[in-house]
Design a protein around this motif. Structure first.
Motif, PDB file in Angstrom:
ATOM      1  N   GLU A 377       0.823  -1.204   0.000  1.00 37.50           N
ATOM      2  CA  GLU A 377       0.000   0.000   0.000  1.00 37.50           C
ATOM      3  C   GLU A 377       0.858   1.256   0.000  1.00 37.50           C
ATOM      4  OE1 GLU A 377      -3.008   0.173   2.940  1.00 37.50           O
ATOM      5  OE2 GLU A 377      -3.869  -1.783   2.437  1.00 37.50           O
ATOM      6  N   ASP A 379       0.080   5.634  -0.538  1.00 39.06           N
ATOM      7  CA  ASP A 379      -0.910   6.689  -0.763  1.00 39.06           C
ATOM      8  C   ASP A 379      -0.444   7.545  -1.933  1.00 39.06           C
ATOM      9  OD1 ASP A 379      -2.843   8.606  -0.676  1.00 39.06           O
ATOM     10  OD2 ASP A 379      -2.268   9.459   1.256  1.00 39.06           O
ATOM     11  N   ASP A 398     -12.220   6.775   0.045  1.00 39.30           N
ATOM     12  CA  ASP A 398     -11.333   6.056   0.962  1.00 39.30           C
ATOM     13  C   ASP A 398     -10.651   6.976   1.971  1.00 39.30           C
ATOM     14  OD1 ASP A 398     -11.814   3.584  -0.296  1.00 39.30           O
ATOM     15  OD2 ASP A 398     -10.383   4.080  -1.877  1.00 39.30           O
TER      16      ASP A 398
END
Length: 567
Positions: A377, A379, A398
């Protein structure tokens, strides 16, 4: 056994749904989701009647079966006993504890008796799983972890501030200037059509010399990496047992279409491994495998720029740590980062000025894709000035409310409110099947006040947006604004149900109860099937599967039949 489990689960589902709705008001400290496995295995191994609980059943289920099947022993240790206590109370207080059952007092006393043993059993299960996981992790680390692995940095990557990505038009323009792709194209064009290749060495020495001269390379050291890159880019392909040919589109590089350019660049992205040093000794070469990726991830973690000198020092230590031959390989390579930086600059992923190496926007985009391929993950979002309305709506789903508000404010600052409203509603219209995007768009546009009136008027023409437009225009007392119709109201309800269905069955059932008593919902189902909503059939089907009231289930199935038959 699987069929029995599925049948038992289906039998229990309405009862558990009612318990989930009962629990918040009557047992607020319990987690009703923890009861499912207990009720299921009680039905499978103890009693055929889900409401029949006798003394001894709790001990059998909780101490003998649950330890074997529990998915989260931590949560079970903390909350399963209170949840079962609430469930038994629910069965008793609602008349669902079958005749022949032990009294509630007896059952709760037994639950108290087994509680300590159950918690001990769960703690043993946790300890065993932790041990197994540690062993597995050690095995995986020993077997798989290498110099170029991203996984060890996953936590640091996840903690990075938001990375802003440039628009495709800019990235494509940068990709068109990538020198390695141009060289791979030229090599493929030199190869031509139907060139014979050898079994042990693809090209003869004289052919290699000719290719080097044609491409204007200083020497032949990079020729095979370029050959492999040409294959990765699909500029070259085998067309027989011993021949290769250039692809007919190769000469058109750099392509005109931005998407085609970026697709080609992405095809060659994994060529970054060609930057790893190649030494005469294969074992030493292997010891430095992954060096290019190792450099990239460290530059990213440093904020996108880092001194080469500090990278050289850190990577030398890392190479020695990951492989027993790492230190020897580093010394044998002379300057191991030379080939790494040459390939990365040649592929447009970094720039080097003085002692500083910096990720380019193209390099950042590529690295984000590589991390995504490994399910790590990060961002990463479009830069605010490159963010479309649909990007904003999609990413906001999200984010926390505060973060989404900040993103919207930054996006709104680059355009006037009227234009923002139009862009948001146009984006929502493009995604007719996405109720969440539609609701978010309506909410944001609603915050823009009178400036959004022209956009709302235009949205009246879109069936999926008309309910929102009519509602907002009416609320603002806009002259000649159409009153929301019953069909508009029904559309809004269907959007609400669509969103709640995506959150899980308990949330969906709760949204059905928000409509009112069962008879009110039945009356709604008798007419709502007429609305041409993209999710009408699946929603009616889901109501039939999940609602605890049999009359509602019948009404939902009847409405589904009408929706499918068009009557």
């Amino acid at each position: 056994m699987t069929d029995r489990i599925e049948a038992a689960a289906a039998e229990l589902r309405p009862l558990l749904q009612e318990f989930i709705l009962w629990a918040p008001d009557n047992a607020p400290g319990s987690d009703p989701d923890l009861v499912g496995p207990v009720a299921l295995w009680h039905r499978l191994i103890a009693r055929d009647d889900v409401g029949l609980w006798k003394r001894g059943d709790l001990r059998t289920v909780l101490l003998e079966r649950i330890p074997q099947v529990v998915e989260d022993p931590d949560a079970a240790a903390d909350g399963m006993i209170p949840a079962v206590r609430a469930y038994l109370t629910f069965l008793s207080s609602t008349g669902r504890l079958s005749p022949g059952s032990a009294s509630l007092e007896t059952l709760l006393a037994e639950l108290d008796e087994v509680e300590d043993d159950f918690v001990d059993t769960m703690e043993d299960t946790i300890a065993e799983r932790d041990w197994d996981e540690e062993e597995d992790e050690l095995d995986e680390d020993e077997a798989d972890e290498g110099l170029g692995d991203f996984e060890p940095f996953a936590d640091e990557i996840g903690a990075l501030p938001t990375i802003r990505l440039r628009p495709d038009t800019e990235l494509a323009e940068a990709a068109r200037r990538v020198t390695l792709i141009a060289q791979a194209r030229d090599l493929a064009l030199w190869v031509g059509t139907g060139r014979k290749v050898g079994e042990e060495t693809l090209l003869t020495e004289s052919e290699v010399d000719e290719a080097v001269r044609t491409l204007g390379l200083p020497d032949a050291r990079n020729i095979w990496n370029l050959w492999n890159l040409a294959i990765d880019l699909e500029f070259l392909a085998p067309d027989g047992d011993d021949t290769v040919s250039v692809d007919s589109d190769t000469s058109a590089w750099p392509f005109e279409d931005d998407d085609d350019v970026l697709d080609a660049w992405m095809l060659g992205l994994h060529s970054l491994d060609y930057g790893d040093p190649e030494l005469d000794d294969d074992d030493l070469t292997l010891a430095l495998s992954g060096l290019t990726r190792a450099l990239l991830i460290r530059v990213l973690l440093a904020g996108g720029t880092r001194p080469v000198s500090s990278l050289r020092e850190e990577l030398a230590e890392a190479a020695a740590e990951y492989d027993d031959l790492g230190a020897d390989a580093w010394a044998a390579a002379g300057d191991p980062l030379a080939s790494v930086l040459a390939w990365l600059t040649g592929y447009g992923m970094v720039t080097v000025e003085g002692d500083a190496v910096t990720l380019t926007p193209l390099g950042t985009e590529g690295l984000v894709h590589l991390l995504d391929d490994e399910d790590i993950e990060i961002d990463a979002r479009p830069a605010i000035d490159a963010m479309t309305a649909l990007d904003l709506l999609s990413f906001s789903a999200d984010m926390s409310e505060e973060e989404a508000d900040e993103e919207f404010a930054a996006w709104l600052a680059l355009r006037d409110s009227a234009r923002a409203a139009s862009e948001l509603l146009e984006a929502a219209a493009e995604e007719e099947a996405d109720a969440l995007v539609r609701v978010q768009a309506a909410s944001l546009v609603g915050s823009l006040g009178e400036a959004a009136i022209p956009a709302w008027r235009e949205a009246l023409k879109e069936p999926s947006l008309r309910p929102y437009a009519a509602t907002h225009l009416t609320q603002m007392d806009v002259e000649d604004a159409p009153e929301p119709t019953q069909a508009d109201t029904h559309w809004l309800i269907l959007d609400m149900w669509t969103i709640s269905a995506g959150l899980g069955r308990p949330e969906f059932v709760s949204s059905l109860h928000d409509i009112g008593p069962a008879q009110t919902l039945i009356g709604l189902l008798d007419v709502i099937w007429k609305v041409h909503h993209p999710h009408i059939e699946e929603l009616l089907d889901l109501i039939g599967e999940t609602h605890p009231d049999k009359q509602v289930v019948k009404a939902a199935k009847r409405a589904l039949f009408k929706a499918r038959s068009g009557r």
